[in-house]
Design a protein around this motif. Structure first.
Motif, short mmCIF file in Angstrom:
data_model
loop_
_atom_site.label_atom_id
_atom_site.label_comp_id
_atom_site.label_asym_id
_atom_site.label_seq_id
_atom_site.Cartn_x
_atom_site.Cartn_y
_atom_site.Cartn_z
N SER A 1 23.95 44.60 132.30
CA SER A 1 23.35 43.66 131.41
C SER A 1 23.98 42.46 131.75
N LYS A 2 23.38 41.59 132.41
CA LYS A 2 24.26 40.00 132.56
C LYS A 2 24.24 39.26 131.26
N ALA A 3 23.17 39.75 130.62
CA ALA A 3 22.93 38.67 129.43
C ALA A 3 23.82 39.18 128.36
N VAL B 1 20.63 25.64 141.15
CA VAL B 1 20.86 26.46 139.92
C VAL B 1 20.74 27.94 140.35
N VAL B 2 21.01 28.66 139.43
CA VAL B 2 20.93 30.29 139.93
C VAL B 2 20.27 31.21 138.97
N ILE B 3 19.26 31.68 139.39
CA ILE B 3 18.41 32.67 138.64
C ILE B 3 18.50 33.89 138.81
N LYS B 4 18.78 34.88 137.93
CA LYS B 4 19.42 36.18 137.89
C LYS B 4 18.55 37.28 136.97
N ALA B 5 17.85 38.11 137.69
CA ALA B 5 17.55 39.53 136.69
C ALA B 5 18.62 40.13 135.88
N GLY C 1 19.71 41.05 142.59
CA GLY C 1 19.12 40.80 141.57
C GLY C 1 19.45 38.96 141.45
N VAL C 2 20.00 38.53 142.25
CA VAL C 2 20.38 37.19 142.12
C VAL C 2 19.88 36.06 143.17
N ILE C 3 19.35 35.13 142.88
CA ILE C 3 18.78 34.36 143.65
C ILE C 3 19.30 32.91 143.45
N VAL D 1 19.01 32.07 133.31
CA VAL D 1 18.96 30.67 134.24
C VAL D 1 20.55 30.22 134.28
N GLU D 2 21.21 29.92 135.34
CA GLU D 2 22.74 29.81 135.20
C GLU D 2 23.17 28.70 136.01
N GLU D 3 24.11 28.05 135.77
CA GLU D 3 24.61 26.79 136.30
C GLU D 3 25.41 27.23 137.72
N PHE D 4 25.03 26.69 138.73
CA PHE D 4 25.58 26.58 140.09
C PHE D 4 26.99 26.41 140.28
N MET D 5 27.69 27.16 140.70
CA MET D 5 29.17 26.98 140.61
C MET D 5 29.58 26.93 142.27
N THR D 6 30.62 26.16 142.65
CA THR D 6 31.13 26.02 143.94
C THR D 6 32.49 26.53 144.09
N GLU E 1 35.62 29.33 146.34
CA GLU E 1 35.71 30.72 147.14
C GLU E 1 35.54 31.88 146.00
N GLU E 2 34.97 32.76 146.48
CA GLU E 2 34.88 34.07 145.30
C GLU E 2 36.10 34.97 145.86
N LEU E 3 36.56 35.67 144.61
CA LEU E 3 37.64 36.82 144.75
C LEU E 3 37.15 37.89 143.98
N HIS F 1 32.33 39.76 151.86
CA HIS F 1 31.32 38.96 152.83
C HIS F 1 29.89 39.34 152.54
N LYS F 2 29.31 38.88 151.55
CA LYS F 2 28.05 39.22 151.20
C LYS F 2 26.77 39.06 152.23
N ARG F 3 26.97 37.86 152.85
CA ARG F 3 25.81 37.46 153.76
C ARG F 3 25.76 38.29 155.02
N VAL G 1 34.29 33.38 135.93
CA VAL G 1 33.50 34.73 136.32
C VAL G 1 32.24 34.59 136.89
N VAL G 2 32.14 34.91 138.12
CA VAL G 2 30.75 34.89 138.40
C VAL G 2 29.88 36.53 137.94
N GLU G 3 30.83 37.57 137.82
CA GLU G 3 29.93 38.77 137.31
C GLU G 3 31.14 39.71 137.12
N PHE G 4 30.75 40.75 136.26
CA PHE G 4 31.79 42.01 136.14
C PHE G 4 30.82 43.18 136.71
#
Ligand code: AMP
Ligand code: GLY
Length: 430
Positions: free
Chosen positions: A101-103, A140-144, A152-154, A184-189, A191-193, A213-215, A281-284
Motif C-alpha cells: 500500500s503506497k498510501a 506529476v506522478v499518478i500511482k495506484a 502501477g506508476v504513471i 497524486v505525487e510530486e514529480f522528483m528529479t 538519479e535513482e538508487l 534500468h526500468k525502461r 524515497v521513491v518507494e519501499f
C-alpha cells in the motif's frame, strides 16, 4: 541445513547461487523454482496455497524459508509460517504493507518525517483531478496504491496526461483493485538508487547500492519493464550517503513500524531518488529487487545465511558484522523476449553460455520443453551478471555474455550502467 526458497525468477536463482557459494553442502529446495534453480537444488512444482507451503516445509523438515516475491508476503505467508512455528525470512502481512500500500507507506513516512515526494491519497477520480488542477500541476506522478506487478506508476508530463491516468486508474480500473486508492505525487528529479537492508526490525545491515534500468530501450527510453539490467556498486553511493540514508530514512522508518506494533523484519528495499535536496524515497519494497539482486549478491564476500537465519529465528542482528564486498563491479544484463514488455513471445529454444566464476547466468523466464529443450517462458528470460576488476571491464563482459544467450527474438540493452560510464568518463576528464 535445509533452505526452502519460494519463487521462480532470476532473483531467487541469484539467492540460491549465493547460498550455494557460501555453503556447498546446503540442501536447497525451491518452489516452483526454474530450470536454473533445479541445477542448484531440488524443485517442487508450484505450491501456491499457504497451507500446502506450510505442509511442505514441515514434511521436508526445512530449517529456514526465504520468500522471494511480494505477493505471498502481502498475503500473510510469513504470519502463517510463524503461527506454525516455522522459521521464515520476510515481513508479516502488516509490515509488507510498506510495499503493498503506497498510501500506507506515505503515512509511515509522514509520521517518521522521512524525506519523500509530497503526495495525497484519493479514493475517487473527482478529488484526485481537483488536486492536480489546484495543488500539483504538471509534471506529476499518478500511482495506484496497491500491488500492480510494478506497473502501477504513471509519470505524467502534462495535466491532460495526469487526468487521463487518474481516469484510467480510478474509473477504468486498469490496475484492478490496486487502483482502489490512488496517489497524486510530486514529480522528483535525480538519479535513482536501490538499497537493500537486512533488518531484525531494529538494526539494519545495508547491502551494496545498485542502480536498476526500468525502461526497455537504450538511454532509458520506451515503456517501463520489470528491469532490463542493474549494476553495483554505484559510485554516487558514497559511505557518507549511505550513512545519511540509514540515519534519516531507514532507522526512522523501522522505528515508526515498531511504534505501530508492526515491526518490519526481513529485507527492506529502499528505492531512492538522489534529488537536488538530497536522497528521498521513491518507494519501499518488502523483498529483494529484481534484477538488482543478480548484481548485488554475486559481489557479497561475507555470509548471507548468518543474518538471514538470525532474522528468521527472531533473533537480534546485534554483533553480526556488516556485510563485506568483493573488489570490483558487477553488471547484470537481462535478455528479454521479442514483444516484451507488452506481449512477449514464448516457446523459443534457448542456448546459454556456461556459468563461470566471472559470469553468472540466472534463469528467469525459462522452462524445459517436452522434448528436453530449454525454452523461453516469459518476458525476461535470462539475466547474465559479469564480475570485473572495474566497472568498464564488467560492463563489457556483461554485454559479451548477453550476446551469447541465443533464442529467436532475444534482445537486450547494450548500455547497462551508462550513467556510471558517463560519470567515470567525466571524472577522467576533470
Ligand atoms: P515505483 O514503481 O514506485 O518504483 O515507480 C516506478 C518508477 O517511476 C520509478 O523507478 C521512477 O523512475 C518513477 N517515479 C516514481 N515516483 C516518482 C516521482 N515522485 N517522481 C519522479 N519519478 C517517479
Ligand atoms: N527492480 C525493481 C523491483 O524489484 O521492484
Amino acid at each position: 541445513m535445509r533452505v526452502l526458497l519460494i519463487g521462480s525468477g532470476g532473483r531467487e536463482h541469484a539467492i540460491a547461487d549465493t547460498l550455494r557459494r557460501e555453503a556447498p553442502s546446503l540442501d536447497l529446495l525451491a518452489t516452483p523454482g526454474n530450470p536454473g534453480l533445479a541445477t542448484i537444488g531440488r524443485t517442487v512444482p508450484s505450491v501456491s496455497d499457504p497451507d500446502a507451503l506450510v505442509a511442505l516445509a514441515r514434511a521436508e523438515a526445512v530449517d529456514v524459508t526465504i520468500v522471494g516475491p511480494e505477493a505471498p508476503l502481502a498475503a500473510g505467508l510469513v504470519d502463517r509460517f510463524r503461527a506454525a512455528g516455522l522459521r521464515v525470512f520476510g515481513p508479516t502481512a502488516a509490515a509488507a504493507q510498506l510495499e503493498a500500500s503506497k498510501a500506507f507507506a506515505k503515512d509511515v513516512m509522514r509520521t517518521a518525517q522521512v524525506p519523500t515526494a509530497r503526495a495525497e491519497t484519493f479514493r475517487d477520480a473527482a478529488h484526485a483531478l481537483e488536486a492536480v488542477r489546484t495543488r500539483f500541476g504538471a509534471p506529476v506522478v499518478i500511482k495506484a496504491s496497491g500491488l500492480a506487478a510494478g506497473k502501477g506508476v504513471i509519470v505524467c508530463a502534462t495535466r491532460d496526461a495526469a487526468e487521463d491516468a487518474i481516469r484510467r486508474i480510478a474509473d477504468d480500473r486498469v490496475f484492478g483493485e490496486a487502483g482502489r486508492e490512488l496517489l497524486v505525487e510530486e514529480f522528483m528529479t535525480g538519479e535513482e538508487l536501490s538499497l537493500f537492508v537486512v533488518t531484525d526490525g531494529t538494526r539494519a545491515l545495508p547491502m551494496l547500492a545498485a542502480q536498476d534500468h526500468k525502461r526497455v530501450g537504450a538511454g532509458d527510453t520506451g515503456p517501463n519493464t520489470g528491469g532490463m539490467g542493474a549494476y553495483a556498486p554505484v559510485s554516487l553511493a558514497t559511505a557518507a550517503l549511505i550513512d545519511d540514508v540509514m540515519a534519516r530514512i531507514v532507522e526512522p522508518t523501522l522505528h515508526a513500524m515498531r511504534t505501530r506494533g508492526t515491526p518490519f523484519t526481513g529485507l527492506l528495499y529502499v528505492g531512492l531518488m538522489l534529488t537536488p535536496e538530497g536522497p528521498r524515497v521513491v518507494e519501499f519494497n518488502c523483498r529483494f529487487g529484481d534484477p538488482e539482486t543478480q548484481a548485488v549478491l554475486p559481489m557479497l564476500a561475507s555470509s548471507l545465511l548468518e543474518p538471514v537465519l538470525r532474522v528468521a529465528r527472531g533473533e537480534s542482528l546485534a554483533g553480526v558484522a556488516p556485510f563485506s564486498w568483493r573488489d570490483g563491479a558487477a553488471v547484470t544484463t537481462v535478455v528479454a523476449a521479442a514483444g516484451y514488455p507488452e506481449t512477449p513471445r514464448t516457446g523459443a529454444a534457448i542456448t546459454l553460455p556456461d556459468s563461470t566464476d566471472a559470469v553468472r547466468v540466472f534463469h528467469a523466464g525459462t522452462r524445459w520443453g517436452d522434448d528436453g529443450v530449454l525454452v523461453s517462458a516469459g518476458g525476461r528470460v535470462v539475466a547474465v551478471t559479469a564480475l570485473g576488476a572495474d566497472f568498464a571491464t564488467a560492463q563489457q563482459a556483461s554485454r559479451a555474455a548477453a550476446a551469447q544467450v541465443r533464442f529467436e527474438g532475444a534482445f537486450f540493452r547494450h548500455d547497462i550502467g551508462w550513467r556510471e560510464a558517463a560519470r567515470l568518463a567525466g571524472a577522467r576528464h576533470d
